[in-house]
Design a protein around this motif. Sequence first.
Motif, PDB file in Angstrom:
ATOM      1  N   SER A  78       0.694  -1.322  -0.124  1.00  0.00           N
ATOM      2  CA  SER A  78       0.018   0.075   0.076  1.00  0.00           C
ATOM      3  C   SER A  78       0.954   1.136   0.028  1.00  0.00           C
ATOM      4  CB  SER A  78      -0.894  -0.078   1.074  1.00  0.00           C
ATOM      5  OG  SER A  78      -1.639   1.186   1.299  1.00  0.00           O
ATOM      6  N   LEU A  79       0.993   2.177  -0.968  1.00  0.00           N
ATOM      7  CA  LEU A  79       1.746   3.120  -1.229  1.00  0.00           C
ATOM      8  C   LEU A  79       1.303   4.211  -1.916  1.00  0.00           C
ATOM      9  CD1 LEU A  79       4.893   2.296  -3.915  1.00  0.00           C
ATOM     10  CD2 LEU A  79       2.391   1.105  -3.846  1.00  0.00           C
ATOM     11  N   ASP A  80       1.730   5.527  -1.851  1.00  0.00           N
ATOM     12  CA  ASP A  80       1.539   6.797  -2.570  1.00  0.00           C
ATOM     13  C   ASP A  80       2.990   7.320  -2.860  1.00  0.00           C
ATOM     14  OD1 ASP A  80       0.097   8.628  -3.712  1.00  0.00           O
ATOM     15  OD2 ASP A  80      -1.068   9.348  -2.070  1.00  0.00           O
ATOM     16  N   TYR A  81       2.893   8.380  -3.571  1.00  0.00           N
ATOM     17  CA  TYR A  81       4.006   9.393  -3.967  1.00  0.00           C
ATOM     18  C   TYR A  81       3.839  10.734  -3.742  1.00  0.00           C
ATOM     19  CZ  TYR A  81       1.524   9.494  -8.497  1.00  0.00           C
ATOM     20  OH  TYR A  81       0.379   9.735  -9.319  1.00  0.00           O
ATOM     21  N   TYR A  82       4.787  11.281  -3.383  1.00  0.00           N
ATOM     22  CA  TYR A  82       5.046  12.764  -3.041  1.00  0.00           C
ATOM     23  C   TYR A  82       6.081  13.421  -3.692  1.00  0.00           C
ATOM     24  CZ  TYR A  82       4.503  16.934  -0.097  1.00  0.00           C
ATOM     25  OH  TYR A  82       4.391  18.161   0.474  1.00  0.00           O
ATOM     26  N   ILE A  83       5.891  14.361  -4.332  1.00  0.00           N
ATOM     27  CA  ILE A  83       6.951  15.327  -4.953  1.00  0.00           C
ATOM     28  C   ILE A  83       6.701  17.026  -4.536  1.00  0.00           C
ATOM     29  CG2 ILE A  83       7.805  16.036  -7.093  1.00  0.00           C
ATOM     30  CD1 ILE A  83       7.976  13.113  -7.045  1.00  0.00           C
ATOM     31  N   PRO A  84       7.735  17.041  -3.792  1.00  0.00           N
ATOM     32  CA  PRO A  84       7.715  18.558  -3.168  1.00  0.00           C
ATOM     33  C   PRO A  84       7.490  19.719  -4.120  1.00  0.00           C
ATOM     34  CG  PRO A  84      10.059  17.924  -3.239  1.00  0.00           C
ATOM     35  CD  PRO A  84       9.181  16.722  -3.723  1.00  0.00           C
ATOM     36  N   SER A  87       3.462  21.570 -10.840  1.00  0.00           N
ATOM     37  CA  SER A  87       4.062  20.542  -9.811  1.00  0.00           C
ATOM     38  C   SER A  87       4.674  19.129 -10.613  1.00  0.00           C
ATOM     39  CB  SER A  87       2.880  20.092  -8.951  1.00  0.00           C
ATOM     40  OG  SER A  87       3.312  19.115  -8.378  1.00  0.00           O
ATOM     41  N   GLY A  88       5.677  18.950 -10.054  1.00  0.00           N
ATOM     42  CA  GLY A  88       6.431  17.844 -10.536  1.00  0.00           C
ATOM     43  C   GLY A  88       5.482  16.581 -10.354  1.00  0.00           C
ATOM     44  N   LYS A  89       4.645  16.500  -9.417  1.00  0.00           N
ATOM     45  CA  LYS A  89       3.635  15.446  -9.225  1.00  0.00           C
ATOM     46  C   LYS A  89       2.711  15.074 -10.624  1.00  0.00           C
ATOM     47  CE  LYS A  89       0.074  13.848  -6.165  1.00  0.00           C
ATOM     48  NZ  LYS A  89      -0.815  13.367  -7.415  1.00  0.00           N
ATOM     49  N   LEU A  90       2.761  16.064 -11.364  1.00  0.00           N
ATOM     50  CA  LEU A  90       2.015  15.866 -12.671  1.00  0.00           C
ATOM     51  C   LEU A  90       2.721  15.121 -13.567  1.00  0.00           C
ATOM     52  CD1 LEU A  90       0.271  19.365 -12.861  1.00  0.00           C
ATOM     53  CD2 LEU A  90      -0.821  17.308 -12.434  1.00  0.00           C
ATOM     54  N   ALA A  91       4.236  15.181 -13.428  1.00  0.00           N
ATOM     55  CA  ALA A  91       5.033  14.378 -14.231  1.00  0.00           C
ATOM     56  C   ALA A  91       4.837  13.031 -13.892  1.00  0.00           C
ATOM     57  CB  ALA A  91       6.384  14.907 -14.139  1.00  0.00           C
ATOM     58  N   VAL A  92       4.859  12.628 -12.585  1.00  0.00           N
ATOM     59  CA  VAL A  92       4.400  11.187 -12.179  1.00  0.00           C
ATOM     60  C   VAL A  92       3.203  10.753 -12.527  1.00  0.00           C
ATOM     61  CG1 VAL A  92       4.579   9.663  -9.882  1.00  0.00           C
ATOM     62  CG2 VAL A  92       6.151  11.837 -10.173  1.00  0.00           C
ATOM     63  N   ALA A 146      -0.576  14.830 -21.286  1.00  0.00           N
ATOM     64  CA  ALA A 146       0.518  15.053 -22.056  1.00  0.00           C
ATOM     65  C   ALA A 146       0.550  16.557 -22.871  1.00  0.00           C
ATOM     66  CB  ALA A 146       0.889  14.137 -23.157  1.00  0.00           C
ATOM     67  N   VAL A 147      -0.819  16.865 -23.176  1.00  0.00           N
ATOM     68  CA  VAL A 147      -1.203  18.175 -24.053  1.00  0.00           C
ATOM     69  C   VAL A 147      -0.932  19.142 -23.037  1.00  0.00           C
ATOM     70  CG1 VAL A 147      -2.719  19.467 -25.015  1.00  0.00           C
ATOM     71  CG2 VAL A 147      -2.514  17.172 -25.746  1.00  0.00           C
ATOM     72  N   GLU A 148      -0.957  19.088 -21.782  1.00  0.00           N
ATOM     73  CA  GLU A 148      -0.811  20.123 -20.727  1.00  0.00           C
ATOM     74  C   GLU A 148       0.494  20.447 -20.440  1.00  0.00           C
ATOM     75  OE1 GLU A 148      -3.226  19.839 -17.062  1.00  0.00           O
ATOM     76  OE2 GLU A 148      -5.058  18.997 -18.096  1.00  0.00           O
ATOM     77  N   ILE A 149       1.137  19.400 -20.373  1.00  0.00           N
ATOM     78  CA  ILE A 149       2.676  19.475 -20.084  1.00  0.00           C
ATOM     79  C   ILE A 149       3.431  20.035 -21.242  1.00  0.00           C
ATOM     80  CG2 ILE A 149       4.674  17.937 -19.766  1.00  0.00           C
ATOM     81  CD1 ILE A 149       2.531  16.126 -17.704  1.00  0.00           C
ATOM     82  N   ASN A 150       2.989  19.589 -22.237  1.00  0.00           N
ATOM     83  CA  ASN A 150       3.587  20.045 -23.654  1.00  0.00           C
ATOM     84  C   ASN A 150       3.203  21.752 -23.699  1.00  0.00           C
ATOM     85  OD1 ASN A 150       5.110  19.515 -26.369  1.00  0.00           O
ATOM     86  ND2 ASN A 150       3.011  20.378 -26.970  1.00  0.00           N
TER      87      ASN A 150
END
Length: 244
Positions: free
Chosen positions: A24-30, A209-214, A229-233
Amino acid sequence: FGDYDVDGTTAVAMMHAFLKDTLSLDYYIPDRYREGYGLSTEGIDAAKEHNVELIIALDCGIKSVEKVAYARSLGIDIIICDHHTPGNILPDGIILDPKRKDCEYPFDELSGCGVGFKLLQGLCDRNNWSYERLFELLDFLAISIGADIVPVTGENRILCFHGMRLLNEKPRVAFKELLQLAKREFPVTLTDVVFTIAPRINAVGRLRSGKLAVDLMTLTNTKEIQDLAVEINNDNTERRELDS
């Protein structure tokens, strides 16, 4: 918990992809500007709030002595997978860093994602898990190696070779979308990674936020991946304009 650049976000995506069906896990980008580089008090507090028992710090943490002590005071264990040069005092946790003076690992130029990969490789050995699923994540590693400008020699060259072959033969939807938006045709090279994928992942960490990349790298719904991907581009286009 990973850094907000390409190396950190690919490391988090790789770790999450491999362990999500086991733990059970989650991720966090500051947040780059509010929290800064490395383990953050805000991130540790969020972990405590969600009853997290273990933080795996990827591409950061080797100098976060006080932050690790704070996490330990809250009952949270720490594994640090970093590739930066340590300070005189090491944090109070399990530390994987080939640049430790007492580390006997024969190759000390791994990326942060590469050190995370070694943790997963160790888990495979310890638990008799097949390497097959792990090798399916080598595209993350190739992108981290190219983007973080670590030497493409020794073990990095081997990992990058197989990661680039995976990227070309069985491209992950997230990376395929970014390359297509940049009008890059397959087969792609490490240079394409450096000048196409890396700037887009970095841009979202700078503008939002770098979280969006993850999120992009871990989503399974194709339509959601395409939209993000369009948003990030677009973020990368705005980043270029701001630079100008």
